[in-house]
Every structure is written in C-alpha cells, then in structure tokens.
Design a protein around this motif. Structure first.
Motif, PDB file in Angstrom:
ATOM      1  N   ASN A 180       0.819  -1.218   0.000  1.00  0.00           N
ATOM      2  CA  ASN A 180       0.000   0.000   0.000  1.00  0.00           C
ATOM      3  C   ASN A 180       0.849   1.262   0.000  1.00  0.00           C
ATOM      4  N   TRP A 181       2.054   1.179   0.555  1.00  0.00           N
ATOM      5  CA  TRP A 181       2.995   2.300   0.452  1.00  0.00           C
ATOM      6  C   TRP A 181       3.316   2.551  -1.017  1.00  0.00           C
ATOM      7  N   ALA A 182       3.699   1.503  -1.720  1.00  0.00           N
ATOM      8  CA  ALA A 182       4.046   1.649  -3.136  1.00  0.00           C
ATOM      9  C   ALA A 182       2.843   2.133  -3.955  1.00  0.00           C
ATOM     10  N   ARG A 183       1.673   1.576  -3.685  1.00  0.00           N
ATOM     11  CA  ARG A 183       0.451   1.972  -4.411  1.00  0.00           C
ATOM     12  C   ARG A 183       0.082   3.432  -4.179  1.00  0.00           C
ATOM     13  N   SER A 184       0.477   3.967  -3.039  1.00  0.00           N
ATOM     14  CA  SER A 184       0.069   5.316  -2.648  1.00  0.00           C
ATOM     15  C   SER A 184       0.958   6.410  -3.216  1.00  0.00           C
ATOM     16  N   LEU A 185       2.110   6.051  -3.714  1.00  0.00           N
ATOM     17  CA  LEU A 185       3.019   7.056  -4.254  1.00  0.00           C
ATOM     18  C   LEU A 185       2.465   7.572  -5.580  1.00  0.00           C
ATOM     19  N   PRO A 186       2.315   8.883  -5.715  1.00  0.00           N
ATOM     20  CA  PRO A 186       1.646   9.430  -6.899  1.00  0.00           C
ATOM     21  C   PRO A 186       2.360   9.129  -8.217  1.00  0.00           C
ATOM     22  N   TRP A 187       3.654   8.899  -8.168  1.00  0.00           N
ATOM     23  CA  TRP A 187       4.412   8.656  -9.394  1.00  0.00           C
ATOM     24  C   TRP A 187       4.477   7.180  -9.781  1.00  0.00           C
ATOM     25  N   VAL A 188       3.867   6.306  -8.972  1.00  0.00           N
ATOM     26  CA  VAL A 188       3.862   4.873  -9.270  1.00  0.00           C
ATOM     27  C   VAL A 188       2.596   4.545 -10.067  1.00  0.00           C
ATOM     28  N   ASP A 189       2.799   3.964 -11.248  1.00  0.00           N
ATOM     29  CA  ASP A 189       1.672   3.606 -12.115  1.00  0.00           C
ATOM     30  C   ASP A 189       1.199   2.184 -11.908  1.00  0.00           C
ATOM     31  N   GLY A 190       2.045   1.325 -11.340  1.00  0.00           N
ATOM     32  CA  GLY A 190       1.674  -0.068 -11.135  1.00  0.00           C
ATOM     33  C   GLY A 190       2.641  -0.736 -10.181  1.00  0.00           C
ATOM     34  N   VAL A 191       2.230  -1.871  -9.661  1.00  0.00           N
ATOM     35  CA  VAL A 191       3.043  -2.630  -8.724  1.00  0.00           C
ATOM     36  C   VAL A 191       3.104  -4.070  -9.231  1.00  0.00           C
ATOM     37  N   VAL A 192       4.304  -4.607  -9.338  1.00  0.00           N
ATOM     38  CA  VAL A 192       4.486  -5.994  -9.762  1.00  0.00           C
ATOM     39  C   VAL A 192       4.785  -6.827  -8.525  1.00  0.00           C
ATOM     40  N   ILE A 193       4.025  -7.898  -8.329  1.00  0.00           N
ATOM     41  CA  ILE A 193       4.173  -8.746  -7.152  1.00  0.00           C
ATOM     42  C   ILE A 193       4.351 -10.188  -7.614  1.00  0.00           C
ATOM     43  N   GLY A 194       5.370 -10.839  -7.106  1.00  0.00           N
ATOM     44  CA  GLY A 194       5.554 -12.257  -7.386  1.00  0.00           C
ATOM     45  C   GLY A 194       4.904 -13.085  -6.286  1.00  0.00           C
ATOM     46  N   CYS A 195       4.503 -14.301  -6.638  1.00  0.00           N
ATOM     47  CA  CYS A 195       3.924 -15.187  -5.632  1.00  0.00           C
ATOM     48  C   CYS A 195       4.218 -16.638  -6.010  1.00  0.00           C
ATOM     49  N   ASP A 196       4.228 -17.479  -4.988  1.00  0.00           N
ATOM     50  CA  ASP A 196       4.524 -18.895  -5.167  1.00  0.00           C
ATOM     51  C   ASP A 196       3.321 -19.792  -4.939  1.00  0.00           C
TER      52      ASP A 196
END
Length: 75
Positions: free
Chosen positions: A32-48
């Motif tokens: 949510n920190w990354a999502r909240s930054l105005p200059w971030v357009d997307g978040v890539v998350i890996g999962c297993d």
C-alpha cells in the motif's frame, strides 16, 4: 536481513507502523505504500502459491495510504 547487523529496530518500526496506519501486516503496509506514491503507475508482485496471490490481491481492496500517512512514514 537487509544487510544490517541488527534488524530488530527495523522490524519493530514496521510492526508499529502496521498498527499506526491500520494495515493487516507488513506485506500490506509495503504494497500500500508503493500503491500510494503518486508517481507509481503499477506494482508488480511475485507469488509462489494461491494463498500468496489471494493475500496480494486483498491489498488492492484496501484504500491507498493518505498523503499524510506517506509523509509520516517518510519521517
């Protein structure tokens, strides 16, 4: 862990921040920190696993952090 000799103060700060900013856990705080930054357009998350994917997707159901929260975390 993060190439520091004593990670305990960092882990304690993260645990306190989870409560202060009403997050589910450290993972959701970070996403949510990354999502909240105005200059971030997307978040890539890996999962297993499906459980990890479900947990990651749940973060996107939460409100982003406020500008005041971002400033507080930066301080």
């Amino acid at each position: 862990m993060a190439h520091v000799d004593n990670p305990n103060p960092i882990l304690q700060w993260l645990a306190t921040s989870v409560k202060e900013f009403k997050q589910c856990d450290i993972f959701s705080l970070c996403i949510n920190w990354a999502r909240s930054l105005p200059w971030v357009d997307g978040v890539v998350i890996g999962c297993d696993s499906i459980d990890q994917l479900t947990s990651a997707l749940a973060c996107f159901d939460q409100d982003a952090l406020s500008e005041a929260d971002i400033l507080a975390i930066r301080e």
